[in-house]
Structure formats: structure tokens, C-alpha cells
Design an enzyme around this catalytic site. Sequence first.
Site, mmCIF file in Angstrom:
data_model
loop_
_atom_site.group_PDB
_atom_site.id
_atom_site.type_symbol
_atom_site.label_atom_id
_atom_site.label_comp_id
_atom_site.label_asym_id
_atom_site.label_seq_id
_atom_site.Cartn_x
_atom_site.Cartn_y
_atom_site.Cartn_z
ATOM 1 N N GLY A 1 13.016 62.697 46.518
ATOM 2 C CA GLY A 1 13.400 62.019 47.760
ATOM 3 C C GLY A 1 13.196 62.877 48.995
ATOM 4 O O GLY A 1 13.629 62.506 50.097
ATOM 5 N N SER B 1 6.129 63.801 45.318
ATOM 6 C CA SER B 1 5.859 62.683 46.239
ATOM 7 C C SER B 1 5.577 61.375 45.510
ATOM 8 O O SER B 1 4.835 60.530 46.016
ATOM 9 C CB SER B 1 4.657 63.002 47.145
ATOM 10 O OG SER B 1 4.925 64.135 47.914
ATOM 11 N N SER C 1 9.797 57.266 41.446
ATOM 12 C CA SER C 1 10.731 58.361 41.294
ATOM 13 C C SER C 1 11.672 58.427 42.487
ATOM 14 O O SER C 1 12.864 58.179 42.376
ATOM 15 C CB SER C 1 9.958 59.673 41.154
ATOM 16 O OG SER C 1 10.842 60.739 41.155
ATOM 17 N N GLU C 2 11.098 58.695 43.637
ATOM 18 C CA GLU C 2 11.925 59.223 44.722
ATOM 19 C C GLU C 2 12.796 58.190 45.418
ATOM 20 O O GLU C 2 13.809 58.547 46.008
ATOM 21 C CB GLU C 2 11.055 59.971 45.717
ATOM 22 C CG GLU C 2 10.018 60.738 44.961
ATOM 23 C CD GLU C 2 9.582 62.022 45.547
ATOM 24 O OE1 GLU C 2 10.351 62.663 46.256
ATOM 25 O OE2 GLU C 2 8.433 62.399 45.279
ATOM 26 N N ALA C 3 12.395 56.913 45.332
ATOM 27 C CA ALA C 3 13.283 55.906 45.926
ATOM 28 C C ALA C 3 14.672 56.029 45.307
ATOM 29 O O ALA C 3 15.679 55.766 45.968
ATOM 30 C CB ALA C 3 12.726 54.506 45.685
#
Length: 948
Positions: free
Chosen positions: A539, A702, A876-878
Site C-alpha cells: 500500500g 506495486s 495486493s496493495e488495495a
Amino acid sequence: MRFARKTLHINGADRTFIYNPDKDSLADVLRRLGLTGAKIGCNKGLCGACTVILNGEPVRSCVKKMKKVDDYAEVLTVEGIGNPLNPHPIQWAFANYGAIQCGFCTPGFVVSAYALLQQNPDPTREEVRDWFQKHHNICRCTGYKQITDAVMAAAKICRGDATIEEMKRYDENDEDLYGKPVVRPYAIAKACGVVDYGDDVELKMPAETLHVALVQPKITHHAKIKKIDFSEAEDVPGLVKFVTYKDCKGTNRLDPFIPHARCTCQEATNVILCEDRIMYFGDVVALAVADTKEHAREAAAKVKVEIEELPAYLDFPSAAAKDAMRIIEDTDNVYCLQPVHKGDSWNVPKMIDEAEYSVEGSFYSSREPHLSIEGDTIQTYYDEDDTICVQCKSQGLYGNMYNVSVITGQPLEKLRMIMNPTGASFGWSMWPGDYALCVMATMATGMPCALSMTWEEHQAYSGKRCPAHTNARLAADKDGKFIATEFECGLDHGRIWDLGDDLTTRPARFMLFPYYVPNALGMCKVANTNHSFGIAYRGYGSPQIYTAGEALVDMMAEKIGMDPFEIRWRNIAREGQTNINSFPYKHYPMEDMMKVMKPIYDKAVEDAKKYDTPEKRRGVGLAWGGYNVTEGPFDACEVKVGINPDGTFTKYDTWQELGQGGDIGSLTVTYEALKPYGVKWDQIKLVQNDTGQAPDHGFSASSRSHFMNGQATKKAVDALFEARKKDDGTYMTYDEMVEAGIPTEYNGSFATEEYGNLSYLDPNTGQGDPTPSYTYGLFCAEVEVDTATGKATCIGYHSVDDVGNIGNLDAVNSQAYGGLAHTISFALTENYDDVKKHANMIGAGVDQIKDIPDNFTLHHMDHPREEGPWGSSGASEAFQSSGHMAVINAINNACGVRIYELPATKDKIKAGLDKLAAGEKITPPEKYDLGDFMAELEYCRDNPKENQ
Ligand code: FES
Ligand code: FES
């Protein structure tokens, strides 16, 4: 020194050994006997990675002194429970129910679960959770739900209530495996404890291997080094050498990425091994290299460092103060500005002043430690070609290798980086400094070297998520529609400036994502400080600004008297509406996602009302989030695919696997690319994460890997089959290709430049469209607050996401459960502001199983993406963007206490409850002094820059 002899009955056989009664633990002995399934994480009895069964009871073997274990005691380790050829149902279930990510904790959990099922063959889910809590089994990757699922499934099989066949979750003969929970290639081996992680590799290194210990004084945050006195340490037996910066043949400095146009640090000033100054608490002044780890550590501990204290700046406001000394000599402490202008931006202050409704506050997003269970462990050696091989857990092998070369002076073509199986990272292993230290030791001695930090050394040494102080305002019209926002965000990047400049673009992109706000005026900036340096974390750069944005949205709802769901519904971006950077969103799944969330939210609100009591207040909170996919306009990825003599295929890449699924991800995209040519799943082999064998995939970061690697793989496969094609439409065999002199391996490259219309954020306006794809998340937390103590507990958590088509269901679920579990502990407990209090895992607030709700649901929207491979995006990062704010908003909803400064500890909540009880109001902290907001905006307007 005196030694003792003992026999234990281990895994069904008597094993006799000699041990040191003053020192050895049960774990030490077992690992020496080759039973390395007992992993060493904390080495302090905190994490359960080393769990074995001793006389029928689970024990943490790292703190069980060998001398206290009776002769002929019965010991069962993970290796005695099952093996890859004949796994126990628990091991099978962990692999098949998504309960294994990095797998470092897994042997401890498997052993613990085995002991549980011996005592209670038919446990409830809550009994499983109570057991793991009681026995200190900690997993930092999974968020625990899939572990509980696995134990329940295994119990059913063990009781004879179901067969393994009946418990399978997909058919491996199905041709359509995309989106199925296909088991990861190494999962069974990890469940059986036979995968060698870094410390296991170290145990098996040749006898000549030297050991490296850090001379890490941990006495100051900032000081001049007056003298390093090695005299006492030099007498330690087995000491080979102290390595200092004087031994370094390279720059001893990071070579920075291309700096942001407004970055005032342009030089390579980030020192790796201290020269004349200690810049933060975890800095390393020298390396002790000795014949054994014990001797190296003994020598390191005897080094005396004389210092002259300098002022220490431990947060953005103090480093940005006018009278602060420069931390890096050639630049002001605040070293990069990123303005944001949208709409009628210069009139935003006036718009907010005159709006029907406005809210404002100051918010602190704390310094988040990654808290992987495995610490840092590296081996370096010269190979037969005089190349230095670096075995480590790098998250970006090629990028790190370049920096290791610059720092150490070892020629790039004489370096090879190889990943060990890793016990997770979540971002910290993007840092090349530790690899460079071990290379320096090998260069200085000519010998193989092993560096294995203690967990606490690593906690002090490693980078953390940057904290941020933000002042922000939001205005809405009479209908609650957002009109304008103003924000000023100061990021603390610690003692390393590199990448902090780029980080300023993240708050500039994720403020009030994915809402429509027509006017915005913002300034994001970053400062050097004397705290831990900033580094990647899932994130990256977004949670800091969601901490402000998602609080303001709820504060606005409260001010208007509107439901928090309704205000979000009114303000999410609709088709064509622009983001904060004045470009349309890439997709508009927001309405659909809110429709899925609505009944979940309504039920949670109803339950909160039903079960709310004066002693236990219940509340519900929402937060919108999301994140970019890829590193931006110039991201690139390369892979290689070849045909083998037996007609199978090998895929070569450096999709670094840290538990997130780099192995299953690579297999999935390769299968999908080869499937049209009739290739089966079991005809594909992987060669990964070795720069000596595989091309550069780029960083595992990312949320880019599936997106980039998938497209590059398609190209490599198509090139291979184009080359194999015969005139009659059939394909040449390997032998035919060799005979015809045609290469049998083909590279495929993909670059985001191929989209043609992407751009970095403008350094003057913050306008731009840097990434081809995004992921979206909407989160709902249910929280209970104990009014006597102030302790908040998250008792339910629900996520609706849109990450495009899913490639592997368990990999996405794992990112979701795991990432969101981090957000819950980020909201409530995690911190690394206090270098002493937060020095160990528990002190730093790691999530244990009872901190994470079992009532944890995921809802994937699966909207296919035109821009991604097979309709996929990233995943992933959400899941670690804004989820913490659902918890913070739920606390406020439960008891009226708004927490402005993370984490929401019980003391802060209790202080808020006491204020309310005394009839006082809870107000935001006094506005942070982050510099002159308008003067900086005017400066940027009057001194425009072009992107570099
Ligand atoms: S409890 Fe033994 S390594 Fe953590
Ligand atoms: S899978 Fe549990 S710590 Fe990584």
C-alpha cells in the site's frame, strides 16, 4: 567449558547428542540434528515458529533449556508428523486451504494443531483460535482465517467424517484452472518443514564459512563518531577481522533512483556502513567477522563507540522546524515538494471557508513495522568463476544487485543474487544495504560469510512505513456533495532520502480515492529525520493519506447528520468523473461495490444496535481504498520460456516469492499462455529468483507482478511457438529445433510504455496519469469497545474488492486476509516510534489470532480488465491501503471517540471516554506546524520544474 550427553526419543527413534548445558535450547539441539522444521523467528518465546511436542504438550523449543529436558523424553517435530510423500491431513489441509503464504510459521502451527487434535478431535472454530492464542502461534501473513479453516478441515478428515478427496476445493484435471485455488508448488514441503529458509541454509554452509555480527551500538539517534575502540574485542578467540567503511571498495552509498524534479537531494549521500556519523538508532558502525556466530557476536559486543551527541529529529515537524540543523549537509531537511492543483485550486481555501459544510483536522499516521516472523539472514561467497553469490530475501534481485555493486565496488558482472525461501518481508527486503554489508565481509576476507541478525537487531536496522502528519479540510454543499479539499501532508523518511521524493506522489494520488472532488489544493512533502528510514510496505504511501481522507469523510457525515454509507454513495466517482490528479478513473466499479456492501453494512449496523451495552459499546465503520498497479509509465518486465528435450517447458523469471505467491502466480500465467498450445499444467517447470539463470522481472512490488509478468510471458510463449511452427501448422520438437539451429528459449518483455499515454505526476500541479490500472477496495469493520479499559476489539471485518479477474483464488484471498489483518493491527496496536518499547514483535503490536476476527468475509467483484492479462489486474496493495480507517471510524461510531493519531491504543480511547464522561469535547490535535503551506505552493508556482 563443560558439555553433557543426552538421549531423546525423537519422532519415534532414540537420538543421542552432546550439548552445552549452559547455553543450548531444545531448538538448538533439534536444528543441529537436522530437524530444521523448528524455525527460529523471535528466539524469545513470542512467535511459536519453533513449536514441537514434548511429552505430549506443545512447547516453544527456543526457550526450553536442554538441561531441563529429561533424558529419553518424547519429542515430536513437524518432520515426524508427515512428509511430502505421505503428508498428515493437517499438512495437506494447510497446503490446500490457503493457510500457507511464506510458510515460516507453518511447521509451528502444524505441530500445535496436531497437539490440539490429539486432545480435542472435534474442536469448534473458537477453540482452535483459543488454542493458537494460548500457545503463542503467530502468523504475520495469513490473517489467520485460512489457518482455522485448515484445522477444521483436517479435524474432519482425521475423525473420518470426510475423505481428502471430498475435501478438495478444485479438480486438478480441470483445464480451466485460472481463478481456482490451485495449491502452491512448495506448500506441502513447507507444511512438512523440509524447506530450507535462510538460517537453515546457513547451518548447511561449508565448515570454512565465517560469521558476521553487526556492531550496532544502539546508543543514539544522531551523533558524531569520535572513536571506535576495537582493542578489547580483538582478543576474542576466532575473530578474523573487523570490517569498517575503510574496507569498502565502492562508494559505501546508495545510488539513488532518478530523483523527483523537485528533490533537493541529488547526490548519493546515503551512507551504508557508518563513516563519521550515526544517523539513526539502528545504524551499523562495523562488522565483526569470526569463525563462529558466537565469537562474532561476542567480539561485536565488546566494541566501544565514543560519540558526540547531535540534535535528533524524530518526526517531520521537528525536522522541518526553522531552527533544525541539516541532517544531510547539502540539503534542507524538507527535500521534496509535490503540489496538487485541481479545478479552481487557488480558491479552495475560500470555497471551504464559505461552504455549507466543512470539516477539518490534523491526523498522524504512525511508523508501521513490517514484523515478518523471520528476520534477516544472508550468505555470500565467491563461486568458481570469482563471482560473489548473494543468497538473501531480496524483493528486487536485479535492482538490489546494481546497488550492491555500486556500494561495495564489486563489478556488476561478478555478482549473482539468489533468493532463499523467505519468511516474508512485506516490503523491507527492497533495501540493498544488508546484502552489501555481507558482500563487504566476503570481499574483505575472501571467505564465505553468513550474516544472521537477531530479530531485535533487524527490527532496529530495517526500514519502516513512513509516518505522516497531515492537516486537512473538506467542504461539502447542502446535499453533502464534496466541493473541495485542502491538505498538507508531511512524510518522515528517516535517515535515507532515496525514494522519499517519489513517495510524495502517493498521498498526492490517493487523497479521497475513489471519490469525485472537483477542486483540490494540496502539498505533499518529505523530510529527512533521524528515525528508521522509509521503505516499501504493501500500500506504499497510501495509508498515510487515507488516515486523513477517510476520517474527514466520516466527520463530514457526522456534521451533516448523514449516514456514513450514504455520504460515500453520494460522492463516489461516476463514469467520466476525475480523480484528484484531474484524470478520469480507469474504471468505475464503485457503485456495484457499494451495492454488494449495502446489506453487509446494514446487518452490521443492526447487530451493533442490538448488542450495544454501556460496558461494551459496538460500532461499525467504513472506508474506501485502492491502489495503483505497476510502478508507472516506465515499468518493465522480462521473462524467458524454453522447451526442454522431454517436451516439457521451463519458465525463467525473478518474480520474487516472499509468501505472496510469486511461484503460483508465475505458474498460473505460464500455464494460461501455454494452454492454447495444448500444454498441460504438469508439463511446466519454474526456474526462479536467481540472476544467474533468469532475466529481470523487476521488483515484486506495486501490485505489478501478475500484470507485468503475465503480459511478458504471453510474448515469450508466442515467440517460442512462432519459432517452432512448421509449414504444416504443427510444431518442431526440441530435437528438431536443435537440428535446425533454432534457439529453444525465448525472452518476452513488456513495458508500460506500450500504453503510450501514461505520465508521471506533474511536479507543479500534481496532474497526471501514471499507471495503466488500479485496484479498488471498500471495507467495513465491526468493533467493540470495552468502556472500563478503553480496549477496542475488531469483531467483524468485511471487504468488497475489485482486482479484475482472479488468477489464483487463494493467492488473492491470502493478500486480502493478510493485508487487512495488518490494517486492523495498524489501527489498534502497531508502532515503531519508541525504539525500546517497540523493539520486539509483541511490543511493536503484532496481530495475534484473537486480535483478528473470524467473522471476516471477502467479496470479489471480478470485473475483467481490458488492460491486463486475461482480464486481471494486480491483487495486493488495495488490501492494505485504507482498511485501518474502517476500524478507526467504527471506534468513533461505537463510543464517540475519534482517534486522530494512530494507533488507537486502549489508553487513548479511555482518555477520550473520560473526556466525554466529563462533558468535554474531543477535538483534533492542534494544527501541525509543517511549514508555510501557501508560501510553498506559491514557490512551486513561481519556480516551475519539468519532470526528469
Ligand atoms: S517462539 Fe521460538 S522462535 Fe519465536
Ligand atoms: S505464512 Fe505465517 S508467517 Fe508467513
